[in-house]
Design an enzyme around this catalytic site. Structure first.
Site, short mmCIF file in Angstrom:
data_model
loop_
_atom_site.label_atom_id
_atom_site.label_comp_id
_atom_site.label_asym_id
_atom_site.label_seq_id
_atom_site.Cartn_x
_atom_site.Cartn_y
_atom_site.Cartn_z
N THR A 1 -25.55 -42.84 8.49
CA THR A 1 -25.55 -41.51 9.37
C THR A 1 -25.73 -40.42 8.61
O THR A 1 -26.66 -39.49 8.84
CB THR A 1 -24.02 -41.44 10.03
OG1 THR A 1 -23.65 -42.63 10.53
CG2 THR A 1 -24.43 -40.64 11.36
N THR B 1 -22.22 -40.07 2.50
CA THR B 1 -22.85 -41.04 2.03
C THR B 1 -22.75 -42.00 3.39
O THR B 1 -21.59 -41.77 4.00
CB THR B 1 -22.10 -41.62 0.96
OG1 THR B 1 -22.34 -40.79 -0.19
CG2 THR B 1 -22.53 -43.04 0.65
N GLU C 1 -16.23 -38.16 -1.83
CA GLU C 1 -16.42 -37.53 -0.42
C GLU C 1 -15.31 -36.63 0.01
O GLU C 1 -15.11 -35.48 0.60
CB GLU C 1 -16.59 -38.77 0.54
CG GLU C 1 -17.89 -39.35 0.64
CD GLU C 1 -17.91 -40.52 1.57
OE1 GLU C 1 -19.00 -41.05 1.80
OE2 GLU C 1 -16.97 -41.22 1.90
N GLY D 1 -14.83 -44.28 3.73
CA GLY D 1 -14.89 -45.34 2.53
C GLY D 1 -15.53 -46.73 2.89
O GLY D 1 -15.43 -47.41 1.73
C1 5RP Z 1 -18.87 -43.82 2.96
C2 5RP Z 1 -18.39 -43.42 4.19
C3 5RP Z 1 -19.37 -43.30 5.29
O1 5RP Z 1 -19.49 -42.09 5.76
C4 5RP Z 1 -18.79 -44.28 6.50
O2 5RP Z 1 -18.49 -45.55 6.17
C5 5RP Z 1 -19.73 -44.32 7.67
O3 5RP Z 1 -20.94 -44.94 7.18
P1 5RP Z 1 -22.23 -45.03 8.40
O4 5RP Z 1 -22.61 -43.81 8.86
O5 5RP Z 1 -23.15 -46.25 7.61
O6 5RP Z 1 -21.63 -45.76 9.39
O7 5RP Z 1 -17.18 -43.16 4.50
O8 5RP Z 1 -17.93 -44.10 1.98
#
Ligand code: 5RP
Length: 236
Positions: free
Chosen positions: A36, A33, A111, A103
Site C-alpha cells: 500500500t 513500507t 516505521e 511489521g
Molecule cells: C511493513 C508494514 C506494512 O505497512 C504492513 O505489513 C502492510 O503491508 P501491505 O500494505 O503490503 O498490506 O507494517 O512492516
C-alpha cells in the site's frame, strides 16, 4: 489503469492515492513500507515529476528508499530531517481506537521511529484490515540474533501473564534462513489470536531483554484512509 487490479489492490491504490494528495509542497514526509505504501510513493513520484512538488522524504526501509530514489523523490535521513510534518504508512490491522499491528513486511522498527517523529501519522489500508480487537494477524517482534531462543522463552513466559489466546512465537524465515531486518535483527511472529490489552502488552514485550521493538502502534496513528474494492474512500 486500475481496471486491471484485484479489488484488494484497488482498495489499497485508492487509499494510497488519497493520502498522497494530502502532501503539500515543502513538507518533510515519512514514507512507509509495504504494497500500500508503495502505491503512495509512486503517486508522490508522479506529483514530483508532473507538478514539481518539492518534498524531503524519510523512507522506513531500504526497499522504500530505493523506490523513492528511482522515482526522483529527494531522500534524506531522519537525522537530517530532524522532525517530520507527516508520515504515511500501511498497517496489517487497525482497530476503532486507531491502534495498529504493523511489521508484516518486517520494517516496524524504523516505521515506529519515523511515525513517532512526525506531527501526524496517516495510515492507508484496505477495508479488510479493520478489526474489533487486534491480534488475528501475528504480532511481529524484532529481536537481536544473540540468544534469540532465550528471548523467545522469556517472551512466552511474559505472554502467560497477559490477556491473549495463544502464545506460539515463530521465527520468521526467508527460505531456509532466518529473515533479517534492515537493522540486522530477526523477527518472532506471535500468534496470539486476540489481544485483550494491547497497550499493556506493548510495554511488557519491550521490557524483555533481546527485544528491540514490537509491532503494536498505540496512540501513534492520527487518521486512517480506508480504501474499498469499488473505489470508495473513507476517512476516520
Ligand atoms: C511493513 C508494514 C506494512 O505497512 C504492513 O505489513 C502492510 O503491508 P501491505 O500494505 O503490503 O498490506 O507494517 O512492516
Amino acid at each position: 489503469m486500475t481496471g486491471d487490479l484485484s479489488p484488494i489492490d484497488k482498495a489499497k491504490f485508492v487509499a494510497a492515492r488519497r493520502a498522497a494528495d494530502i502532501v503539500q509542497d515543502g513538507m518533510r514526509v515519512g514514507l512507509g513500507t509495504g504494497s500500500t505504501a508503495a502505491w503512495m510513493v509512486r503517486r508522490l513520484g508522479d506529483r514530483v515529476q508532473q507538478e514539481g512538488l518539492r518534498i524531503k522524504a524519510v523512507p522506513t526501509s531500504t526497499r522504500t528508499a530505493q523506490l523513492a530514489r528511482e522515482l526522483g523523490i529527494e531522500v534524506v535521513s531522519l537525522d537530517q530531517a530532524g522532525w517530520l510534518d507527516l508520515t504515511i504508512d500501511g498497517a496489517d490491522e487497525f482497530d476503532g481506537d486507531l491502534n495498529l499491528i504493523k511489521g508484516g513486511g518486517g520494517a516496524h522498527l524504523q516505521e515506529k521511529i519515523v511515525a513517532t517523529a512526525s506531527d501526524q501519522m496517516i495510515v492507508i489500508a484496505d477495508a479488510g484490515k479493520e478489526v474489533e480487537t487486534l491480534g488475528a494477524f501475528p504480532l511481529p517482534v524484532e529481536v537481536i540474533p544473540f540468544g534469540w531462543q532465550t528471548t523467545r522463552t522469556l517472551i512466552q513466559e511474559a505472554l502467560d501473564t497477559m490477556d491473549v489466546l495463544g502464545t506460539s512465537a515463530a521465527l520468521r524465515m526467508n527460505g531456509e534462513a532466518p529473515f533479517v531486518t534492515d537493522e540486522g535483527n530477526h523477527i518472532l511472529d506471535l500468534h496470539l489470536q486476540r489481544i485483550g490489552n494491547a497497550r499493556q502488552l506493548a510495554l511488557v514485550l519491550n521490557q524483555v531483554p533481546g527485544v528491540v521493538e514490537n509491532g503494536l502502534f498505540i496512540d501513534i496513528c492520527d487518521k486512517v484512509v480506508i480504501g474499498h474494492g469499488d473505489g470508495r474512500v473513507e476517512l476516520r
